[in-house]
Scaffold this active site. Structure first.
Site, mmCIF file in Angstrom:
data_model
loop_
_atom_site.group_PDB
_atom_site.id
_atom_site.type_symbol
_atom_site.label_atom_id
_atom_site.label_comp_id
_atom_site.label_asym_id
_atom_site.label_seq_id
_atom_site.Cartn_x
_atom_site.Cartn_y
_atom_site.Cartn_z
ATOM 1 N N ASN A 13 0.858 -1.180 0.000
ATOM 2 C CA ASN A 13 0.000 0.000 0.000
ATOM 3 C C ASN A 13 0.899 1.237 0.000
ATOM 4 O O ASN A 13 1.487 1.590 1.020
ATOM 5 C CB ASN A 13 -0.907 -0.010 1.234
ATOM 6 C CG ASN A 13 -1.798 1.218 1.315
ATOM 7 O OD1 ASN A 13 -1.934 1.971 0.353
ATOM 8 N ND2 ASN A 13 -2.413 1.420 2.468
ATOM 9 N N LYS A 15 0.016 4.248 -0.269
ATOM 10 C CA LYS A 15 -0.653 5.411 0.332
ATOM 11 C C LYS A 15 -0.469 6.636 -0.582
ATOM 12 O O LYS A 15 -0.550 6.499 -1.795
ATOM 13 C CB LYS A 15 -0.168 5.627 1.761
ATOM 14 C CG LYS A 15 -0.327 4.366 2.611
ATOM 15 C CD LYS A 15 -0.089 4.590 4.076
ATOM 16 C CE LYS A 15 -0.266 3.284 4.837
ATOM 17 N NZ LYS A 15 -0.136 3.487 6.296
ATOM 18 N N HIS A 106 -9.521 0.788 5.215
ATOM 19 C CA HIS A 106 -8.264 1.069 5.899
ATOM 20 C C HIS A 106 -8.503 2.067 7.026
ATOM 21 O O HIS A 106 -9.338 2.967 6.914
ATOM 22 C CB HIS A 106 -7.240 1.621 4.905
ATOM 23 C CG HIS A 106 -5.844 1.655 5.439
ATOM 24 N ND1 HIS A 106 -5.400 2.658 6.270
ATOM 25 C CD2 HIS A 106 -4.799 0.811 5.279
ATOM 26 C CE1 HIS A 106 -4.135 2.430 6.594
ATOM 27 N NE2 HIS A 106 -3.751 1.314 6.010
ATOM 28 N N GLU A 108 -6.959 4.572 8.058
ATOM 29 C CA GLU A 108 -6.789 5.982 7.716
ATOM 30 C C GLU A 108 -8.032 6.528 7.030
ATOM 31 O O GLU A 108 -8.401 7.694 7.224
ATOM 32 C CB GLU A 108 -5.550 6.145 6.830
ATOM 33 C CG GLU A 108 -4.265 5.891 7.594
ATOM 34 C CD GLU A 108 -3.070 5.567 6.718
ATOM 35 O OE1 GLU A 108 -1.995 5.299 7.285
ATOM 36 O OE2 GLU A 108 -3.212 5.562 5.476
ATOM 37 N N GLU A 178 -5.041 -5.038 10.618
ATOM 38 C CA GLU A 178 -4.016 -4.033 10.894
ATOM 39 C C GLU A 178 -4.314 -3.345 12.220
ATOM 40 O O GLU A 178 -5.180 -2.463 12.274
ATOM 41 C CB GLU A 178 -3.992 -2.973 9.785
ATOM 42 C CG GLU A 178 -3.535 -3.479 8.436
ATOM 43 C CD GLU A 178 -3.210 -2.325 7.500
ATOM 44 O OE1 GLU A 178 -2.079 -2.262 7.018
ATOM 45 O OE2 GLU A 178 -4.086 -1.477 7.283
ATOM 46 N N GLY A 184 2.503 2.390 10.670
ATOM 47 C CA GLY A 184 3.410 3.507 10.496
ATOM 48 C C GLY A 184 4.133 3.947 11.747
ATOM 49 O O GLY A 184 4.784 4.985 11.754
ATOM 50 N N SER A 222 3.467 -2.117 10.189
ATOM 51 C CA SER A 222 4.933 -2.095 10.288
ATOM 52 C C SER A 222 5.558 -3.452 9.939
ATOM 53 O O SER A 222 6.505 -3.901 10.607
ATOM 54 C CB SER A 222 5.371 -1.626 11.676
ATOM 55 O OG SER A 222 4.917 -0.306 11.923
ATOM 56 N N GLY A 243 2.988 -1.350 4.271
ATOM 57 C CA GLY A 243 2.970 0.082 4.058
ATOM 58 C C GLY A 243 4.327 0.614 3.640
ATOM 59 O O GLY A 243 4.762 0.458 2.515
#
Length: 263
Positions: A13, A15, A106, A108, A178, A184, A222, A243
């Site tokens: 991903n 992002k 996701h 986010e 996740e 992150g 991560s 990520g």
């Protein structure tokens, strides 16, 4: 425990990264690694989720790879078809551009863009009805985990979509767990904690659908080469949603290799 027939997925991903030149170089570097030391398609599915304006470019450049690398949309509209919906990108338009995979849910998107259960159900229903495969993301916050609510929260997120997934459409669902506190941050759930949650997700899926034992459940948060082998060894972890490490071709390749060689 998951069925032995599940082929793992490793999906990058990207992002809101990177710029065009860097994206093209990243694709070329990854193709070169696969050319030099191939990863068997039967041992690991590979996917990359770039920004929406890069989807056709990335897909076109991966077409010359020595194996399939799926191009994955990072999101999809809750509106179907076409129409006066400025800024939206529907499942039908993605499929028309030969994009058949999409991330939905996701954290986010949930946190920053108001993707609540109602919106996610519309997105998933639209994607499935258009024939797409959905990588559905679930996960708990640090506060929820510390309050011993992690399993309840994650299983509810899966139950949230059950009403819009037809029995035969579960074959088009991949789950990505996740933990929000590990995205992150450099923190990763221990393999034992990740496996425990994946096993609970597996249990929940088998109660919802007869196909539950064969749905791939990916771990994200991560993931990097240093922990990929240990994560891949867990019986109910069927791949990774990667990520930051996916923005480095060598790191992403090593993660994919870990799952291909372990499963």
């Amino acid at each position: 425990m998951s069925g032995s027939t599940i082929t793992p997925w490793v999906v990058g991903n990207w992002k809101m990264n990177p710029i065009k030149a860097d994206a093209l170089q990243l694709v070329e570097n990854f193709k070169h690694l696969l050319q030099t030391n191939p990863i068997d398609e039967n041992k690991c599915h590979l996917g990359i989720a770039p920004i929406s304006i890069a989807l056709p470019m990335v897909q076109a450049n991966f077409s010359s790879a020595n194996r399939a690398i799926y191009t994955v949309a990072q999101d999809v509209s809750k509106v179907a078809g076409t129409g006066a919906y400025t800024g939206e990108l529907s499942a039908e338009l993605l499929v028309d551009s030969q994009i058949h995979y999409v991330l939905i849910g996701h954290s986010e998107r949930r946190e920053f863009f108001a993707d609540d259960a109602a919106a996610l159900k519309k997105k998933i229903g639209n994607a499935l009805n258009a024939g797409m495969t959905v990588i559905y993301c679930v996960g708990e916050s640090l506060e929820q985990r510390e309050a011993c609510q992690a399993e309840t929260v994650v299983l509810q997120q899966i139950c949230d979509i059950a009403s819009v997934v037809e029995s035969e459409q579960w074959e088009k669902i991949v789950i990505a767990y996740e933990p929000i506190w590990a995205i992150g941050t450099g923190k990763t759930a221990s393999p034992e904690d990740a496996q425990a949650m994946h096993a609970k997700i597996r249990e929940g899926l088998t109660q919802i659908t007869a196909k539950g034992a064969n749905i791939a459940i990916l771990y994200g948060g991560s993931v990097k080469p240093e922990n990929a082998v240990e994560l891949a060894a867990c019986p109910d972890i069927n791949g990774a949603l990667v990520g930051g490490a996916s923005l480095n071709a060598e790191s992403f390749y090593q993660i994919a290799q870990a799952f291909a060689n372990t499963k």
